[in-house]
Design an enzyme around this catalytic site. Structure first.
Site, mmCIF file in Angstrom:
data_model
loop_
_atom_site.group_PDB
_atom_site.id
_atom_site.type_symbol
_atom_site.label_atom_id
_atom_site.label_comp_id
_atom_site.label_asym_id
_atom_site.label_seq_id
_atom_site.Cartn_x
_atom_site.Cartn_y
_atom_site.Cartn_z
ATOM 1 N N HIS A 94 0.806 -1.224 0.000
ATOM 2 C CA HIS A 94 0.000 0.000 0.000
ATOM 3 C C HIS A 94 0.843 1.280 0.000
ATOM 4 O O HIS A 94 0.305 2.371 -0.082
ATOM 5 C CB HIS A 94 -0.954 0.043 1.200
HETATM 6 C C1 UD1 Z 1 -2.034 5.116 6.219
HETATM 7 C C2 UD1 Z 1 -0.722 5.594 6.824
HETATM 8 C C3 UD1 Z 1 0.335 4.521 6.689
HETATM 9 C C4 UD1 Z 1 -0.148 3.188 7.214
HETATM 10 C C5 UD1 Z 1 -1.444 2.827 6.519
HETATM 11 C C6 UD1 Z 1 -1.999 1.503 6.988
HETATM 12 C C7 UD1 Z 1 -0.323 8.027 6.690
HETATM 13 C C8 UD1 Z 1 0.478 9.064 6.022
HETATM 14 N N1 UD1 Z 1 -0.228 6.778 6.164
HETATM 15 O O1 UD1 Z 1 -1.831 4.997 4.818
HETATM 16 O O2 UD1 Z 1 1.482 4.903 7.420
HETATM 17 O O3 UD1 Z 1 0.823 2.182 6.965
HETATM 18 O O4 UD1 Z 1 -2.393 3.865 6.775
HETATM 19 O O5 UD1 Z 1 -3.195 1.195 6.362
HETATM 20 O O6 UD1 Z 1 -1.003 8.304 7.650
HETATM 21 N N2 UD1 Z 1 -9.331 4.432 2.416
HETATM 22 C C9 UD1 Z 1 -10.526 3.759 2.344
HETATM 23 N N3 UD1 Z 1 -11.035 3.275 3.498
HETATM 24 C C10 UD1 Z 1 -10.423 3.419 4.697
HETATM 25 C C11 UD1 Z 1 -9.200 4.109 4.744
HETATM 26 C C12 UD1 Z 1 -8.654 4.595 3.597
HETATM 27 O O7 UD1 Z 1 -11.111 3.597 1.285
HETATM 28 O O8 UD1 Z 1 -10.967 2.939 5.701
HETATM 29 C C13 UD1 Z 1 -8.740 4.982 1.191
HETATM 30 C C14 UD1 Z 1 -8.798 6.509 1.232
HETATM 31 O O9 UD1 Z 1 -9.897 6.947 0.537
HETATM 32 C C15 UD1 Z 1 -7.512 6.944 0.569
HETATM 33 C C16 UD1 Z 1 -6.617 5.735 0.649
HETATM 34 O O10 UD1 Z 1 -7.380 4.626 1.116
HETATM 35 O O11 UD1 Z 1 -7.745 7.269 -0.771
HETATM 36 C C17 UD1 Z 1 -5.462 5.981 1.533
HETATM 37 O O12 UD1 Z 1 -5.851 6.225 2.897
HETATM 38 P P1 UD1 Z 1 -4.936 7.114 3.863
HETATM 39 O O13 UD1 Z 1 -5.442 7.091 5.245
HETATM 40 O O14 UD1 Z 1 -4.734 8.427 3.218
HETATM 41 O O15 UD1 Z 1 -3.525 6.444 3.833
HETATM 42 P P2 UD1 Z 1 -3.085 4.930 3.835
HETATM 43 O O16 UD1 Z 1 -2.561 4.585 2.496
HETATM 44 O O17 UD1 Z 1 -4.147 4.042 4.415
#
Ligand code: UD1
Length: 374
Positions: free
Chosen positions: A205
């Site tokens: 991811h």
């Molecule tokens: C975040 C953390 C990362 C951690 C990871 C574990 C930061 C900078 N990054 O990255 O360190 O390893 O979490 O998962 O804080 N999304 C969903 N549903 C959810 C959560 C996220 O669909 O429940 C989607 C969001 O719309 C977004 C993408 O996933 O587009 C990324 O989510 P985000 O929280 O920005 O960062 P992660 O890649 O999850």
């Protein structure tokens, strides 16, 4: 003493749960929990609260998705009134996600003492958003709980005074140790019709691996080839699913693309996998504890003890190296690992002890001063 815990994303939950449990054993400790809502899907958040036996959050800020600036700004502006309202004696933040850094900043500006659990880790790669979060959080936190001695060295080099640093071990391993017997009862492998030791497990991811379509395609191509040797299970993170969908490529073969799994089922699969391929930080640590070979698709790691002590090998983005390392493991040539010191299931108890000692050392200053800060 009143402690406010702030969590937001999946890797925070298994760290906060044992700390809340350990602090709950002390008399006179009152605890509240804020969820920023950075992770909001049921299979990224709610199921972890259930399985880790965590209380429901007192407040959910519902910040959801957005750019880093949007997510951080949302947490800053929505968390500040909550912290003012709760007036905790200390706030505990976990790991390196955007919620960690934003929460630490809010509290530092309100002059509320902050404890950072999993402090001092450094990848020395400032293109990683998590590295920025780690650096900033550690500079403004008052108590820094490190999982391994390299964390202490990093903090001292950055000018943190030794009295703030407390080497406690790996609190995430506390959750693993507690729930491993439950994971041993999981039927997830039978449900998938797979055999123990005869599958590879994959998670991906990191923006550096999934945001660039060419990079993602080359990793997926290699995984597809590996899946001709043995079945590959790939629980897909929401970020990665979005990028795979946008790429419009199809990856048949023996790759099982799954939704994100619960803590217990993922733990069950990790312990029985032939190997794990990942870019996650936490999974490098869990495989080291479990003695399962881990091939990390990153050029660096903020968790070097998983390489020096454990079963982790950094393959970078060199997919030929990944294929070679998989072939070696399948040929029975895997390096044995050791569990690093203090990864013993009791890190949270050491954190609770340190928090209470810190509290006693402050009591001579008097609570009136602390209250004046509001
Ligand atoms: C975040 C953390 C990362 C951690 C990871 C574990 C930061 C900078 N990054 O990255 O360190 O390893 O979490 O998962 O804080 N999304 C969903 N549903 C959810 C959560 C996220 O669909 O429940 C989607 C969001 O719309 C977004 C993408 O996933 O587009 C990324 O989510 P985000 O929280 O920005 O960062 P992660 O890649 O999850």
């Amino acid at each position: 003493m009143h402690i406010l815990h702030i969590v937001g994303a999946r890797p925070n939950f298994m760290k906060a749960a044992p700390v809340m449990r350990a602090l709950g054993c002390w008399d006179g400790v009152r605890q509240n929990l804020v969820h920023t809502g950075q992770h909001y899907d049921a299979n990224m958040s709610e199921i972890f609260f259930q399985q880790l036996d965590m209380p429901a959050p007192n407040v959910n800020l519902g910040v959801g998705s957005g750019s880093h600036a949007q997510q951080t700004a949302h947490i800053l502006s929505h968390l500040e009134p909550v912290v003012r309202d709760y007036k905790p004696d200390m706030v505990l933040v976990y790991g390196d996600v955007n919620s960690t850094m934003a929460a630490a900043l809010v509290c530092a500006k309100l002059l509320i003492p902050v404890g950072h659990v999993e402090a001092g880790l450094r990848s020395f790669d400032r293109t990683m958003p998590e590295e920025i979060n780690r650096l900033l959080t550690d500079q403004i936190a008052d108590l820094l709980f490190t999982p391994s001695a390299d964390g202490d060295e990093n903090l001292l080099r950055e000018g943190v005074t030794p009295d703030k640093i407390c080497l406690v071990g790996n609190v995430m391993i506390d959750s693993l140790v507690r729930l491993l017997p439950v994971a041993e009862e999981s039927t997830v492998l039978d449900n998938l019709n797979l055999q123990a030791g005869n599958f590879g497990l994959v998670t991906l991811h990191r923006p550096s691996n999934v945001e660039n379509p060419a990079t993602l395609a080359s990793i997926m191509h290699a995984l597809h080839e590996i899946s001709r040797e043995l079945p590959i299970l790939f629980p897909v993170h929401p970020r990665t699913r979005q990028r795979l969908k946008a790429s419009n490529n199809h990856y048949p073969g023996s790759m099982h693309m799954l939704d994100p799994l619960s803590y217990i089922d993922f733990l069950a699969l990790q312990r029985l996998a032939k190997f794990v391929i990942t870019d996650s930080g936490g999974i490098q640590e869990e495989t080291t504890y479990l003695g399962v070979p881990c091939l990390t698709v990153r050029e660096n790691t903020e968790r070097p003890v998983t390489v020096t002590f454990g079963t982790n090998i950094l393959v970078g983005r060199d997919m030929n190296r990944l294929r070679r390392e998989v072939a070696r493991i399948l040929a029975g040539d895997q390096r044995p690992g050791q569990v690093p010191p203090l990864w013993d299931g009791h890190a949270a108890e050491r954190i609770a002890q340190a928090v209470m000692t810190w509290r006693r050392s402050l009591s001579h200053i008097g609570s009136s001063l602390e209250r004046a800060l509001f």
